[in-house]
Design an enzyme around this catalytic site. Sequence first.
Site, PDB file in Angstrom:
ATOM      1  N   ILE A 179      18.753 -34.740 -27.413  1.00 35.21           N
ATOM      2  CA  ILE A 179      17.772 -34.312 -26.420  1.00 35.21           C
ATOM      3  C   ILE A 179      16.721 -33.433 -27.105  1.00 35.21           C
ATOM      4  CG2 ILE A 179      17.431 -33.066 -24.248  1.00 35.21           C
ATOM      5  CD1 ILE A 179      20.583 -33.460 -23.886  1.00 35.21           C
ATOM      6  N   CYS A 180      15.483 -33.784 -26.937  1.00 35.87           N
ATOM      7  CA  CYS A 180      14.379 -32.979 -27.452  1.00 35.87           C
ATOM      8  C   CYS A 180      13.924 -32.063 -26.314  1.00 35.87           C
ATOM      9  CB  CYS A 180      13.239 -33.868 -27.934  1.00 35.87           C
ATOM     10  SG  CYS A 180      11.846 -32.944 -28.589  1.00 35.87           S
ATOM     11  N   ALA A 181      14.503 -30.875 -26.259  1.00 39.54           N
ATOM     12  CA  ALA A 181      14.171 -29.898 -25.223  1.00 39.54           C
ATOM     13  C   ALA A 181      14.092 -28.525 -25.876  1.00 39.54           C
ATOM     14  CB  ALA A 181      15.227 -29.900 -24.119  1.00 39.54           C
TER      15      ALA A 181
END
Length: 152
Positions: A92-94
């Site tokens: 997840i790119c968060a």
Amino acid sequence: MASIAARRLAKELKEIHAEGCPVGINLLKADDFETWWFSIEVMGESLYKNEAYTLQFRFDAQYPISSPAVQFVVTDGHQAPIHPHVYSNGHICASILGNEWSPVLSVTAVCVTLQSMLASCKKKERPVDNDRYVRHAPDNPKKTQFHYDDDT
């Protein structure tokens, strides 16, 4: 596991058992202070209506000073949601899992944030660099230096 991490995780687990999880989030497994699993479902109208996903949290001895390694579980029976910030391997790119992590965030706060990220999605699609990233990605998403250039 360092005592500060174990104390913090014990406190969070106690709160989850006493108060329950937010709507659409369920603790599936937390047998130790190294790995926890949650199910997450977006409530209400969204592109992900009636879809449930499994999140894995891995904690190191520096938790909560350092963020947990969080990813969607990808197995034969589970897939990652198709989302512009979620790679097909579950990473997840968060920013809250990277440079905007704060020790005041809890495991359930991360779940709610990811639930909100899914709920606000306007188009189901993978990140533009999905194939390249997945081919070269480390096992632990925390070892990736994501570039955060999108607030959506």
